[in-house]
Design an enzyme around this catalytic site. Structure first.
Site, short mmCIF file in Angstrom:
data_model
loop_
_atom_site.label_atom_id
_atom_site.label_comp_id
_atom_site.label_asym_id
_atom_site.label_seq_id
_atom_site.Cartn_x
_atom_site.Cartn_y
_atom_site.Cartn_z
N SER A 1 0.84 -1.20 0.00
CA SER A 1 0.00 0.00 0.00
C SER A 1 0.88 1.25 0.00
CB SER A 1 -0.97 -0.04 1.18
OG SER A 1 -1.95 0.96 1.07
N ALA A 2 0.89 2.03 1.07
CA ALA A 2 1.75 3.21 1.12
C ALA A 2 3.21 2.84 0.91
CB ALA A 2 1.58 3.93 2.46
N HIS B 1 -4.49 -0.68 -4.56
CA HIS B 1 -5.94 -0.84 -4.30
C HIS B 1 -6.76 -0.38 -5.50
CE1 HIS B 1 -4.89 -1.20 0.01
NE2 HIS B 1 -4.19 -0.10 -0.14
#
Length: 235
Positions: free
Chosen positions: A121-122, A158
């Site tokens: 993700s990040a 995502h």
């Protein structure tokens, strides 16, 4: 460089890092490693809680992470690491804290000199040239959006194809199109949940059952499946 860039930590009905676990295990190998964990994307839970959560999964294949917030000399800890793991959360908070701690150059140097890098993700966003294709709200202001630049393309983790019903705002694809108008030289990879990109030297492959959506300004959007050619992204 050796990179494992993961779209998400878990999907509904899955345990934390459950789907990615076997790929992380294969990527790290069987030897016990000195793994530094960067928890700074956490906002609503503590760094200790985040470290524990990751260790519960890593313990299943004989590895352990130590969070950088425990280090008396964080930069030295990074430069001694065999592997660096950057967790998901808020990308802006992650960047701001890493900048404040002086870790951007240290992590970049260590990974380019051989340490394995895993991010979800990040953590996958910051492997890119900038964090401009994150989905997160800018709850804090980092000094710059420039990130590690391990890969020459941008990732949108995502990635969603759907447009929620009764929602009048822009789709994810429309947001990426806006980015590409402003940055026409960049590729953007829409990394659907469950997808992982693995980079080893000059080779890049995608792991998972779903295709990735590949965007560039004035070029027809592509769907590329695992096992197909992604090498053009590294040029």
């Amino acid at each position: 460089m050796r990179l494992l860039l993961i779209s998400n930590s878990a999907s509904p009905g899955e345990g934390y890092l459950e789907k990615a676990s076997k790929h992380i295990q294969e990527f790290l190998g069987k030897q016990s490693l000195n793994i530094v964990f960067i928890p700074y994307a956490a906002v609503t839970y503590s760094y200790e809680e985040y470290e524990e959560k990751v260790n519960k999964r890593f313990a299943a294949f004989g590895q352990r992470v130590v969070s950088i917030h425990r280090a008396q000399r964080p930069i030295e800890s990074v430069l001694r690491a065999d592997a660096i793991v950057v967790g998901g959360g808020n990308t802006f908070m992650l960047m701001k804290k890493m900048q404040e701690m002086g870790l951007i150059d240290a992590i970049r140097e260590r990974v380019k000199s051989g340490a394995a890098y895993i991010g979800w993700s990040a953590g996958s966003n910051v492997a890119c040239p900038t964090i401009c294709t994150t989905n997160d709200m800018p709850i804090v202001q980092p000094r710059t959006f420039e990130a590690f630049n391990f890969v020459p393309f941008q990732i949108n983790p995502h990635y969603l194809d759907t447009h929620p019903s009764n929602h009048g705002g822009e789709t994810r694809e429309m947001r990426i199109a806006e980015y590409l108008v402003a940055n026409p030289d960049k590729w953007v990879v829409g990394l659907r949940e469950g997808c992982i990109m693995k980079v080893e030297g000059n080779s890049i492959n995608m792991i998972g059952e779903k295709s990735a959506r590949i965007f560039k300004h004035n070029i027809e959007t592509k769907e590329i499946n695992p096992g197909e050619d992604f090498q053009f992204l590294l040029k």
